[in-house]
Write an enzyme that holds these catalytic residues in place. Structure first.
Site, PDB file in Angstrom:
ATOM      1  N   LYS A 115       0.828  -1.204   0.000  1.00 52.96           N
ATOM      2  CA  LYS A 115       0.000   0.000   0.000  1.00 52.96           C
ATOM      3  C   LYS A 115       0.865   1.257   0.000  1.00 52.96           C
ATOM      4  CE  LYS A 115      -1.575  -1.619   3.783  1.00 52.96           C
ATOM      5  NZ  LYS A 115      -2.244  -1.883   5.062  1.00 52.96           N
ATOM      6  N   THR A 162      -6.884   9.271   9.244  1.00 51.50           N
ATOM      7  CA  THR A 162      -6.632   8.033   8.490  1.00 51.50           C
ATOM      8  C   THR A 162      -6.463   6.836   9.432  1.00 51.50           C
ATOM      9  OG1 THR A 162      -4.283   8.570   8.439  1.00 51.50           O
ATOM     10  CG2 THR A 162      -5.578   9.168   6.493  1.00 51.50           C
ATOM     11  N   GLY A 216      -7.045   3.496  10.885  1.00 54.24           N
ATOM     12  CA  GLY A 216      -7.755   2.289  10.467  1.00 54.24           C
ATOM     13  C   GLY A 216      -7.904   2.116   8.962  1.00 54.24           C
ATOM     14  N   THR A 217      -7.195   2.929   8.178  1.00 56.26           N
ATOM     15  CA  THR A 217      -7.303   2.782   6.709  1.00 56.26           C
ATOM     16  C   THR A 217      -6.852   1.396   6.249  1.00 56.26           C
ATOM     17  OG1 THR A 217      -5.151   3.854   6.542  1.00 56.26           O
ATOM     18  CG2 THR A 217      -7.070   5.214   6.029  1.00 56.26           C
ATOM     19  N   GLY A 218      -5.759   0.910   6.853  1.00 58.67           N
ATOM     20  CA  GLY A 218      -5.206  -0.391   6.438  1.00 58.67           C
ATOM     21  C   GLY A 218      -6.170  -1.531   6.746  1.00 58.67           C
ATOM     22  N   CYS A 219      -6.756  -1.507   7.951  1.00 58.80           N
ATOM     23  CA  CYS A 219      -7.708  -2.560   8.355  1.00 58.80           C
ATOM     24  C   CYS A 219      -8.921  -2.541   7.421  1.00 58.80           C
ATOM     25  CB  CYS A 219      -8.207  -2.331   9.778  1.00 58.80           C
ATOM     26  SG  CYS A 219      -6.898  -2.219  11.005  1.00 58.80           S
TER      27      CYS A 219
HETATM   28  N1  LIG Z   1      -4.179  10.324   2.395  1.00 54.85           N
HETATM   29  C1  LIG Z   1      -4.669   9.335   1.664  1.00 54.85           C
HETATM   30  N2  LIG Z   1      -5.402   9.586   0.540  1.00 54.85           N
HETATM   31  C2  LIG Z   1      -5.904   8.588  -0.217  1.00 54.85           C
HETATM   32  N3  LIG Z   1      -5.713   7.293   0.066  1.00 54.85           N
HETATM   33  C3  LIG Z   1      -4.990   6.956   1.153  1.00 54.85           C
HETATM   34  C4  LIG Z   1      -4.427   7.958   2.018  1.00 54.85           C
HETATM   35  N4  LIG Z   1      -3.782   7.329   3.038  1.00 54.85           N
HETATM   36  C5  LIG Z   1      -3.939   6.006   2.838  1.00 54.85           C
HETATM   37  N5  LIG Z   1      -4.646   5.773   1.694  1.00 54.85           N
HETATM   38  C6  LIG Z   1      -5.056   4.453   1.155  1.00 54.85           C
HETATM   39  O1  LIG Z   1      -5.555   3.712   2.252  1.00 54.85           O
HETATM   40  C7  LIG Z   1      -5.180   2.341   2.153  1.00 54.85           C
HETATM   41  C8  LIG Z   1      -4.371   1.950   3.373  1.00 54.85           C
HETATM   42  O2  LIG Z   1      -3.058   2.414   3.214  1.00 54.85           O
HETATM   43  P1  LIG Z   1      -2.008   2.738   4.376  1.00 54.85           P
HETATM   44  O3  LIG Z   1      -0.664   2.652   3.746  1.00 54.85           O
HETATM   45  O4  LIG Z   1      -2.386   4.016   5.042  1.00 54.85           O
HETATM   46  O5  LIG Z   1      -2.288   1.531   5.378  1.00 54.85           O
HETATM   47  P2  LIG Z   1      -1.848   1.354   6.887  1.00 54.85           P
HETATM   48  O6  LIG Z   1      -0.665   2.172   7.204  1.00 54.85           O
HETATM   49  O7  LIG Z   1      -1.729  -0.113   7.086  1.00 54.85           O
HETATM   50  O8  LIG Z   1      -3.095   1.906   7.711  1.00 54.85           O
HETATM   51  P3  LIG Z   1      -3.390   1.772   9.326  1.00 54.85           P
HETATM   52  O9  LIG Z   1      -2.140   1.272   9.996  1.00 54.85           O
HETATM   53  O10 LIG Z   1      -3.822   3.124   9.797  1.00 54.85           O
HETATM   54  O11 LIG Z   1      -4.542   0.827   9.464  1.00 54.85           O
HETATM   55  C9  LIG Z   1      -4.437   2.222   0.818  1.00 54.85           C
HETATM   56  O12 LIG Z   1      -5.345   1.857  -0.182  1.00 54.85           O
HETATM   57  C10 LIG Z   1      -3.896   3.639   0.602  1.00 54.85           C
HETATM   58  O13 LIG Z   1      -3.665   3.910  -0.769  1.00 54.85           O
HETATM   59  C1  LIG Z   2      -6.665  -3.352  17.259  1.00 55.10           C
HETATM   60  C2  LIG Z   2      -5.935  -2.650  16.158  1.00 55.10           C
HETATM   61  N1  LIG Z   2      -5.636  -3.340  15.032  1.00 55.10           N
HETATM   62  C3  LIG Z   2      -4.978  -2.729  14.015  1.00 55.10           C
HETATM   63  C4  LIG Z   2      -4.598  -1.407  14.105  1.00 55.10           C
HETATM   64  C5  LIG Z   2      -3.819  -0.753  12.965  1.00 55.10           C
HETATM   65  O1  LIG Z   2      -4.486   0.282  12.414  1.00 55.10           O
HETATM   66  C6  LIG Z   2      -4.947  -0.717  15.295  1.00 55.10           C
HETATM   67  N2  LIG Z   2      -4.623   0.607  15.456  1.00 55.10           N
HETATM   68  N3  LIG Z   2      -5.613  -1.352  16.285  1.00 55.10           N
END
Ligand SMILES: Nc1ncnc2c1ncn2[C@@H]1O[C@H](COP(=O)(O)OP(=O)(O)OP(=O)(O)O)[C@@H](O)[C@H]1O
Ligand SMILES: Cc1ncc(CO)c(N)n1
Length: 268
Positions: free
Chosen positions: A175, A208, A210-213
């Site tokens: 990502k 942002t 929880g975007t990854g989850c």
């Molecule tokens: N500022 C942003 N604008 C548009 N898309 C974004 C932005 N930030 C993240 N994304 C998208 O959100 C999704 C998750 O990416 P990210 O790299 O932020 O995950 P993450 O770090 O694992 O998230 P988290 O740890 O907060 O759950 C991807 O599809 C990424 O392209």
């Molecule tokens: C419980 C939990 N899982 C995943 C993440 C990563 O976003 C978080 N902040 N908290």
């Protein structure tokens, strides 16, 4: 009625933006029946993580057994797994119940830096869980830890994807949320043969959490419906873009995304 079912094996985020809460909300929005096996309880809000309480390994195992021996799951997602013991036990159950549409989100740290995976558990993740995964969805720092390489350029990312594929994962998504150089947020997919890119406009926001989850949960929901990985990632990208764009603006720190935004834009 054909009911699709997905199981998330992850930690609880009391603030509701990440973890099991984000997963279940996302499954529901995509019309997939959500089930959960909790690995840990976190006391967490938009300002950070105040406490982490892992559950006993037996509790994690029993939840997966309860779900698998009755309801069954069309797809499974793993998130925060915390320890090597939990990872090994989860991998065993995934094999035993042949849960073969598996999305592994290799959660390591929360946005504020709090550890959600013990350092010594990285080896277990690579050895036991990644070889079972249909898709793995690291962000850039997680891909760096998993491959032991620094990632600066898109070429570095492609090389890291190949190395992760070599660990036995069927598809790798790296990502681009953390690559805040450009105007775009680009996610890269590698299937062992070719690369695909999923690009959207980068949104200027601090909300942002929880975007990854949420992104990985949307992939899981779509796989549960029988979509291909490429189709699932495409939907997940649209889902997370809508969720970030339609800001809720709640909490005093890094706020959650809007899990019901996608429905307003795309459904029916
Ligand atoms: N500022 C942003 N604008 C548009 N898309 C974004 C932005 N930030 C993240 N994304 C998208 O959100 C999704 C998750 O990416 P990210 O790299 O932020 O995950 P993450 O770090 O694992 O998230 P988290 O740890 O907060 O759950 C991807 O599809 C990424 O392209
Ligand atoms: C419980 C939990 N899982 C995943 C993440 C990563 O976003 C978080 N902040 N908290």
């Amino acid at each position: 009625m054909n009911v699709y079912k997905a199981l998330t094996i992850a930690g609880s985020d009391s603030g509701g933006g990440a973890g099991i809460q984000a997963d279940l909300k996302t499954f529901q929005e995509l019309e997939v029946f959500g089930m959960s096996a909790l690995t840990a309880v976190t006391a967490q809000n938009t300002l950070g993580v105040q406490g982490v309480y892992p559950l006993p390994v037996e509790a994690v195992v029993q939840q997966i057994e309860s779900v698998s021996t009755d309801l069954g799951a069309d797809a499974v997602k793993t998130g925060m797994l915390f320890s090597a013991e939990i990872i090994q036990a989860v991998a065993e159950k995934i094999k035993q119940f042949q849960l073969n549409r598996l999305v592994v989100d290799p959660v390591m740290v929360a946005k504020g830096g709090a550890p959600l995976l013990q350092q010594e558990a990285v080896h277990a993740l690579k050895t036991y869980l990644l070889p079972l995964a249909t898709v793995v969805t690291p962000n850039i720092p997680e891909a760096e830890v998993l491959t032991n390489r620094t990632i600066r350029t898109l070429d570095d990312r492609r090389e890291a994807a190949k190395r992760l594929y070599d660990l036995g994962v069927q598809h790798v998504v790296i990502k681009g949320g953390h690559d805040d150089d450009g105007e775009e947020a680009v996610d890269l997919l590698y299937d062992g043969h070719e690369f695909s890119y999923f690009t959207s406009k980068r949104i200027e926001t601090m909300h942002t959490h929880g975007t990854g989850c949420t992104f990985a949960a949307a992939i899981t929901a779509e796989l549960a419906k029988g979509r291909t990985v490429k189709e699932a990632v495409e939907t997940a990208k649209a889902f997370i873009q809508a969720a970030i764009e339609d800001e809720l603006g709640i909490g005093h720190g890094h706020g959650p995304t809007n899990h019901w935004a996608y429905r307003k834009t795309f459904v029916r």
